[in-house]
Scaffold this motif. Sequence first.
Motif, PDB file in Angstrom:
ATOM      1  N   VAL B  34       0.842  -1.186   0.000  1.00  0.00           N
ATOM      2  CA  VAL B  34       0.000   0.000   0.000  1.00  0.00           C
ATOM      3  C   VAL B  34       0.884   1.246   0.000  1.00  0.00           C
ATOM      4  N   GLY B  35       1.997   1.168   0.671  1.00  0.00           N
ATOM      5  CA  GLY B  35       2.897   2.313   0.703  1.00  0.00           C
ATOM      6  C   GLY B  35       4.269   1.867   1.147  1.00  0.00           C
ATOM      7  N   ALA B  36       5.275   2.635   0.762  1.00  0.00           N
ATOM      8  CA  ALA B  36       6.641   2.302   1.172  1.00  0.00           C
ATOM      9  C   ALA B  36       7.334   3.592   1.578  1.00  0.00           C
ATOM     10  N   LYS B  37       7.759   3.645   2.816  1.00  0.00           N
ATOM     11  CA  LYS B  37       8.362   4.874   3.321  1.00  0.00           C
ATOM     12  C   LYS B  37       9.837   4.626   3.613  1.00  0.00           C
ATOM     13  N   PRO B  38      10.740   5.257   2.871  1.00  0.00           N
ATOM     14  CA  PRO B  38      12.159   5.058   3.181  1.00  0.00           C
ATOM     15  C   PRO B  38      12.570   5.849   4.418  1.00  0.00           C
ATOM     16  N   VAL B  39      13.361   5.235   5.269  1.00  0.00           N
ATOM     17  CA  VAL B  39      13.899   5.901   6.458  1.00  0.00           C
ATOM     18  C   VAL B  39      15.412   5.869   6.332  1.00  0.00           C
ATOM     19  N   MET B  40      16.018   7.052   6.415  1.00  0.00           N
ATOM     20  CA  MET B  40      17.457   7.104   6.146  1.00  0.00           C
ATOM     21  C   MET B  40      18.230   7.607   7.350  1.00  0.00           C
ATOM     22  N   GLY B  41      19.508   7.666   7.203  1.00  0.00           N
ATOM     23  CA  GLY B  41      20.344   8.280   8.231  1.00  0.00           C
ATOM     24  C   GLY B  41      21.224   7.314   8.982  1.00  0.00           C
ATOM     25  N   TYR B  42      21.144   6.044   8.670  1.00  0.00           N
ATOM     26  CA  TYR B  42      21.950   5.082   9.415  1.00  0.00           C
ATOM     27  C   TYR B  42      23.431   5.169   9.050  1.00  0.00           C
ATOM     28  N   LEU B  43      23.711   5.765   7.918  1.00  0.00           N
ATOM     29  CA  LEU B  43      25.108   5.874   7.492  1.00  0.00           C
ATOM     30  C   LEU B  43      25.540   7.341   7.418  1.00  0.00           C
ATOM     31  N   HIS B  44      24.818   8.180   8.153  1.00  0.00           N
ATOM     32  CA  HIS B  44      25.111   9.615   8.100  1.00  0.00           C
ATOM     33  C   HIS B  44      26.416   9.891   8.821  1.00  0.00           C
ATOM     34  N   ARG B  45      27.409  10.394   8.067  1.00  0.00           N
ATOM     35  CA  ARG B  45      28.704  10.644   8.681  1.00  0.00           C
ATOM     36  C   ARG B  45      29.017  12.126   8.765  1.00  0.00           C
ATOM     37  N   GLY B  46      28.110  12.925   8.213  1.00  0.00           N
ATOM     38  CA  GLY B  46      28.352  14.364   8.267  1.00  0.00           C
ATOM     39  C   GLY B  46      29.498  14.809   7.393  1.00  0.00           C
ATOM     40  N   ILE B  47      29.553  14.276   6.181  1.00  0.00           N
ATOM     41  CA  ILE B  47      30.670  14.618   5.294  1.00  0.00           C
ATOM     42  C   ILE B  47      30.687  16.117   4.981  1.00  0.00           C
ATOM     43  N   GLU B  48      29.507  16.705   4.811  1.00  0.00           N
ATOM     44  CA  GLU B  48      29.445  18.136   4.488  1.00  0.00           C
ATOM     45  C   GLU B  48      30.065  18.951   5.609  1.00  0.00           C
ATOM     46  N   LYS B  49      29.776  18.563   6.841  1.00  0.00           N
ATOM     47  CA  LYS B  49      30.334  19.283   7.991  1.00  0.00           C
ATOM     48  C   LYS B  49      31.839  19.025   8.103  1.00  0.00           C
ATOM     49  N   LEU B  50      32.225  17.766   7.881  1.00  0.00           N
ATOM     50  CA  LEU B  50      33.645  17.420   7.998  1.00  0.00           C
ATOM     51  C   LEU B  50      34.490  18.206   7.009  1.00  0.00           C
ATOM     52  N   MET B  51      33.911  18.426   5.817  1.00  0.00           N
ATOM     53  CA  MET B  51      34.682  19.130   4.792  1.00  0.00           C
ATOM     54  C   MET B  51      34.983  20.557   5.201  1.00  0.00           C
ATOM     55  N   GLU B  52      34.128  21.124   6.038  1.00  0.00           N
ATOM     56  CA  GLU B  52      34.337  22.518   6.437  1.00  0.00           C
ATOM     57  C   GLU B  52      35.600  22.690   7.264  1.00  0.00           C
ATOM     58  N   SER B  53      36.080  21.615   7.861  1.00  0.00           N
ATOM     59  CA  SER B  53      37.282  21.754   8.683  1.00  0.00           C
ATOM     60  C   SER B  53      38.501  21.132   8.020  1.00  0.00           C
ATOM     61  N   ARG B  54      38.418  20.878   6.721  1.00  0.00           N
ATOM     62  CA  ARG B  54      39.568  20.346   5.999  1.00  0.00           C
ATOM     63  C   ARG B  54      39.936  21.303   4.865  1.00  0.00           C
TER      64      ARG B  54
END
Lengths: 345, 365, 166
Positions: B34-54
């Motif tokens: 009837v419906g399929a809801k993706p749930v994400m974030g289990y592999l969130h490493r914050g690459i965008e944030k990490l790049m700010e300090s490199r």
Amino acid sequence: MHSGILYSLGQSLREILTSLIGVPILVDLLMTIICATILLLIMATSALVFTLGERKICAFIQVRIGPNRVGPGGLLQSVADMLKLMDKEDIVPRGIDKWLWVLSPILLLVPSALIYAFFPFDDGVILADVNVGLFLLIAITSQTVLPFLMGGYASNSKYSLIGGMRTVAQMLGYEVPMVFALMGIVMITGSLKMSAIVEAQSDVWFIVLQPLAFLIYIITALVESNRPPFNIVEGESEIIAGPFTEYTGMRWALFFLAEFSNLMCIGILTTTLFLGGWHGPDFLPGFCWFWIKTFLCVLFYQWVGWTFPRARVDSMLSFGWKVLLPIALINVLLTGVGIYVYNVM
Amino acid sequence: MAQTEKYVLNMGPQHPSTHGVLQVQVELDGENIVGAKPVMGYLHRGIEKLMESRTYVQCVPFTDRLDYVSAMNNNLGFCMAVEKLAGIEVPERAEYIRVICAELNRIASHHVFIGSLTNDLGSATGMIYAFRDREKILDLFNIICGARMTAHYIRIGGVAADAQDEFLRDTQKFIDYVPEMLDEYNKLFSGNEIFQARMKKTSIITKEMALKFGMSGPNIRASGVDYDIRKIDKYGAYGKFDFEVPLGKRGDNWDRYMIRMKEIAESAKIIQQALDNMPEGPYMAKVPKVLRPPKGDAYHRVENTRGELGFYIVSDGSTKPYRVHIRRPSFVNLQALDTMCKGMLLADAVTAFATIDPLMGEVDC
Amino acid sequence: MGTYFELDKLDLLKDQFDTAEYDAEQAEPALYIGKEQLLDLMRVLRETPTYSFDRMGMLTAVDYKEYIEMVYSLYSRRYDKWVTVKVKLDRDNPEVESMTQIWEGTNFEERETYDLMGVKFLHHPDLRRILMPDNYEAHPLRKDFVPLEPRIEGGVLTWHKQRSMS
């Protein structure tokens, strides 16, 4: 009356026992126990052999090497696997229906062990040559559905339940065409007795007389034993492992054992019903021919299994009801006409 | 009348066919979705944030970890964005080597697609065959840069090392092998009745839906939208090569599969042309030791294996990026999952996960 | 990537929307707009046949410490043109109209921006956190972000402000 090494061996054993004990009933009982033990041993060892065989064959088909570390050439891999499975923690999930859950794998083994009593391994070598052999065989094999459903229901897991439900659906869809396909054989033989069916094939195998039935049988047999491409009950990419998702260690191994025993059963049945059973040229004894044919059949089933993707549950069911069943019925009709023409001539 | 009830089946994050750690809450009515809801974030490493300090150069290895089965394409995207920001001209030979690597990686990534798809359809054999051939490409990467998956070979201003003769020779060998390889795949699964029955007319995404969801890559092309950034933007050396953009008709699972099969052949064509016309010269531009791009922002997009991969980089004039945003194609494509699964069977959900081809490293970033 | 939107057309838009402005000095100037007029501008950009920006290429937010800036990168498949639209938002209470009203495919990207930057999208169909845990209370991509401390409380993973370093 009968000939063959195995038969004479059995007869001499019986004579020795009679001379030792003398009471016929006790001798019969002892003989039955000995035979049953031998059958169980065959079943257990074949599961070990088949696990390794399957993995090696599968590896060959998939351009891999397969198990090669334990023992010479990986021969002892199945033993190592068994030890590992026994050593595993026995996890009992919360919220299950304890009795059904525990009973399910054990009950699954019963029918798959029971049917070995009806297999004619050689001339006269059959534990229970009953008049309704084939009928009993079909009745017992269809009992495997219940433990699956029990396990699926008792596990308190949605995956298991879906798997259990699928078992019932596919059993309903495929048992019927299978029985109708086998009807042709029974019509030609005029008997449900397993030894009679093999005897009737001494000149011409039923694969020649009943090609349609043979095709239907191999398809339905794949479904019956949950082999790919019809392993929708387990369908590991969809519902993890179906009814045995929640089982671990030895309990899971029992399911596994039953599965391999089923695979061998369909190999034996194909041999017995269509490929002439223990019949073969004289230079090898009957039971050798029997096992050679069985192994070739199993090899075939494995080959099919490792080549095709899994069928979808709805298309599989409609295939069973809408394609296989009519063909099976037509086959019955054709066989009847054929027998009539043959008799008139 | 029997009473039925809908229920929610939690597929993932631990499930054999969710391609990593995707969790999908599938609402089922019996076995109908009837419906399929993706749930994400289990592999969130914050690459965008990490790049700010490199520093910019230190950022490049992170891009390998985004879409880890086509790392070269990600390197390419980030490096081109930085080059655009800092105004660096890349030598022609480097451009050619980049194209070769990116296209090889595209083929390797499609191998993973084919492998995981066939595995999800219940034939593990297909997976092994696809991974066997992927291994050949990984070996090529091993020759050119010493790494197999997370290559970090394409650098800002060029590539890390020149392409050796050995690499070029072996690449040529692989390209010669491609037609034979595709032929084998077609024999093994494309022609299979069960395979076709499960793929055709399932999980259809129409042209309108694909555009509405902002999909990109092979997924949108399977729906018949001619949208390939390699053709549109002609970034890098892509303008110099002659190749076609295969398009689908119906937008079903089968089209999404066939598009990728055809794309492998097209990629091989591009690599062949690049090998034939490989110019001589330096493989690295003169990039200052300490890279300080001028103040400002730049958005650059490339055609990743999974679609439109964009890097938005804001520079404040220092050695580190002020903000990096990554437009990840799988993340956006995943929005179509619900529509794809609706009205299908549970078994089709698995096929839909496979053909939409999300890579959780990229989705979760 | 194609060519940038023509400056004369940007001029036209500037006349049409009083809060619109751009830096004519730059080669590829971004179009700044007040957040009240954003939705109308986007509608015009998408639906006017001479613009027809049918694709939302990228959507994100940047924390400039004094304000938060939304960045939209639009692309027109028909004319092979692209344009960047920017909106400045109040940092303490960033709110902007959701683009899902025009491009449905921005759903996840807006949820991500909400999750990581804390921008609230009005009229968004399903504005929830997408990458961070549901009970996480900070927005990691903000410049003043301090990681929260995970703690198990009553069998549930909860997140707490770090005690001061000293």
